[in-house]
Write a protein that holds these residues in place. Sequence first.
Motif, PDB file in Angstrom:
ATOM      1  N   GLY A 123      14.806   1.096 -29.727  1.00 36.70           N
ATOM      2  CA  GLY A 123      16.155   1.202 -30.268  1.00 36.70           C
ATOM      3  C   GLY A 123      16.492   0.063 -31.207  1.00 36.70           C
ATOM      4  O   GLY A 123      17.095   0.271 -32.269  1.00 36.70           O
ATOM      5  N   ALA A 124      16.090  -1.139 -30.827  1.00 35.01           N
ATOM      6  CA  ALA A 124      16.337  -2.294 -31.693  1.00 35.01           C
ATOM      7  C   ALA A 124      15.589  -2.166 -33.011  1.00 35.01           C
ATOM      8  O   ALA A 124      16.111  -2.495 -34.079  1.00 35.01           O
ATOM      9  CB  ALA A 124      15.922  -3.577 -30.980  1.00 35.01           C
ATOM     10  N   ALA A 125      14.363  -1.662 -32.959  1.00 34.95           N
ATOM     11  CA  ALA A 125      13.569  -1.504 -34.181  1.00 34.95           C
ATOM     12  C   ALA A 125      14.195  -0.472 -35.118  1.00 34.95           C
ATOM     13  O   ALA A 125      14.259  -0.672 -36.336  1.00 34.95           O
ATOM     14  CB  ALA A 125      12.143  -1.099 -33.821  1.00 34.95           C
ATOM     15  N   VAL A 126      14.663   0.639 -34.555  1.00 32.05           N
ATOM     16  CA  VAL A 126      15.310   1.671 -35.373  1.00 32.05           C
ATOM     17  C   VAL A 126      16.591   1.128 -36.002  1.00 32.05           C
ATOM     18  O   VAL A 126      16.860   1.340 -37.193  1.00 32.05           O
ATOM     19  CB  VAL A 126      15.607   2.922 -34.519  1.00 32.05           C
ATOM     20  N   GLY A 130      17.652   0.387 -40.063  1.00 28.89           N
ATOM     21  CA  GLY A 130      18.861   0.773 -40.783  1.00 28.89           C
ATOM     22  C   GLY A 130      19.394  -0.346 -41.645  1.00 28.89           C
ATOM     23  O   GLY A 130      19.869  -0.127 -42.771  1.00 28.89           O
ATOM     24  N   LEU A 131      19.284  -1.581 -41.163  1.00 27.14           N
ATOM     25  CA  LEU A 131      19.725  -2.731 -41.957  1.00 27.14           C
ATOM     26  C   LEU A 131      18.843  -2.930 -43.175  1.00 27.14           C
ATOM     27  O   LEU A 131      19.328  -3.267 -44.257  1.00 27.14           O
ATOM     28  CB  LEU A 131      19.708  -3.996 -41.094  1.00 27.14           C
ATOM     29  N   VAL A 132      17.546  -2.705 -43.012  1.00 27.88           N
ATOM     30  CA  VAL A 132      16.626  -2.825 -44.145  1.00 27.88           C
ATOM     31  C   VAL A 132      16.976  -1.800 -45.219  1.00 27.88           C
ATOM     32  O   VAL A 132      16.989  -2.104 -46.420  1.00 27.88           O
ATOM     33  CB  VAL A 132      15.167  -2.658 -43.670  1.00 27.88           C
ATOM     34  N   LEU A 265      20.939   5.335 -38.584  1.00 26.55           N
ATOM     35  CA  LEU A 265      19.800   4.682 -37.938  1.00 26.55           C
ATOM     36  C   LEU A 265      20.271   3.650 -36.917  1.00 26.55           C
ATOM     37  O   LEU A 265      19.703   3.527 -35.821  1.00 26.55           O
ATOM     38  CB  LEU A 265      18.911   4.016 -38.992  1.00 26.55           C
ATOM     39  N   VAL A 266      21.308   2.900 -37.279  1.00 30.17           N
ATOM     40  CA  VAL A 266      21.834   1.886 -36.366  1.00 30.17           C
ATOM     41  C   VAL A 266      22.363   2.535 -35.085  1.00 30.17           C
ATOM     42  O   VAL A 266      22.043   2.114 -33.966  1.00 30.17           O
ATOM     43  CB  VAL A 266      22.936   1.061 -37.052  1.00 30.17           C
ATOM     44  N   LEU A 267      23.181   3.582 -35.241  1.00 31.75           N
ATOM     45  CA  LEU A 267      23.739   4.245 -34.065  1.00 31.75           C
ATOM     46  C   LEU A 267      22.655   4.933 -33.244  1.00 31.75           C
ATOM     47  O   LEU A 267      22.711   4.948 -32.006  1.00 31.75           O
ATOM     48  CB  LEU A 267      24.799   5.254 -34.493  1.00 31.75           C
ATOM     49  N   GLY A 268      21.665   5.496 -33.937  1.00 31.53           N
ATOM     50  CA  GLY A 268      20.544   6.089 -33.214  1.00 31.53           C
ATOM     51  C   GLY A 268      19.796   5.043 -32.404  1.00 31.53           C
ATOM     52  O   GLY A 268      19.393   5.300 -31.257  1.00 31.53           O
ATOM     53  N   GLY A 269      19.624   3.880 -32.996  1.00 33.60           N
ATOM     54  CA  GLY A 269      18.976   2.785 -32.266  1.00 33.60           C
ATOM     55  C   GLY A 269      19.776   2.360 -31.055  1.00 33.60           C
ATOM     56  O   GLY A 269      19.217   2.080 -29.986  1.00 33.60           O
ATOM     57  N   ILE A 270      21.105   2.316 -31.202  1.00 34.46           N
ATOM     58  CA  ILE A 270      21.956   1.974 -30.069  1.00 34.46           C
ATOM     59  C   ILE A 270      21.774   2.980 -28.942  1.00 34.46           C
ATOM     60  O   ILE A 270      21.635   2.626 -27.771  1.00 34.46           O
ATOM     61  CB  ILE A 270      23.430   1.915 -30.496  1.00 34.46           C
TER      62      ILE A 270
END
Length: 284
Positions: A123-126, A130-132, A265-270
């Motif tokens: 999750g952190a990687a995904v 998103g930030l990238v 991507l950020v929310l998916g990672g969360i």
Amino acid sequence: MRLFLLTTLVMIAFAANSVLNRMAVGVAGLDPGVAGAVRLGAGAAVLLVLAVWRGGGGVARPRPAVALTGAGTLFLYIFGFTVANGRIEAGIGALILFGAVQITMFAAGLLMGERPGAARWLGAAVAFGGLVVLVAPAGGAGVDPLGAAMMALGGLGWGLYSLNGRRAGAPLAASAVNFTLALPLALGWVALRGGGDLTWGIWPALLSGAVTSGLGYALWYAVVPRLAPSLAAVAQLSVPVLAALGGAALLGEVPGGRFWLAAALVLGGIGLALRRPGRSGARG
């Protein structure tokens, strides 16, 4: 459930901070040093009154090392965050800010012996991906480099401030002391810059300091000891979406498609990270 609701309330306060400070510095043109000093001063005043009231006439004193670290890291956050708000939009800034927070708190968690499970790592990687997507240049245009760097510096400060909060025994008193000790640093910043003309931006800065910062940070200091560092880091990545919605509604800063891809991507990672907490997940 109570911990979830309190954490959600804090995230809303954090998003409001992004919108209010963008309004003060980026829209109204208030000097960043003045905005930071006003925010810290208003927060300190409200927190000291509440701490004395709750303490029956006295304010509990945190350990000197905890207090000084809290004040220093709080000022580092205020400095980077406020300067960046004059250069990048609220939603984009919040996404960079809490990406830097995530990196800081994940690294600290590993150093402290935390062992996040595979789902949290994924999750952190995904979310980081998103930030990238957000900051990578596209077609010769991208996020303002200095603004992004200053917001990342603010994220480092906020991550360290949150970690320091895990050592604070009395959240309200600790927050009051942190704001009070950080205020002279902000006033020194104003003196070095020479300040500037006051604008209507002082009002959102005051609101940010008294309500969404002062009260919000006191609540965060009460919540964060019950969260594993990596879980606290990932949860904060919900803030950029809230900030983007607030920026669109109040400032007319409607994010483009790349922001929403990054936000997805950020929310998916969360979602991945919160689905199966690691062995040292949230307590309570």
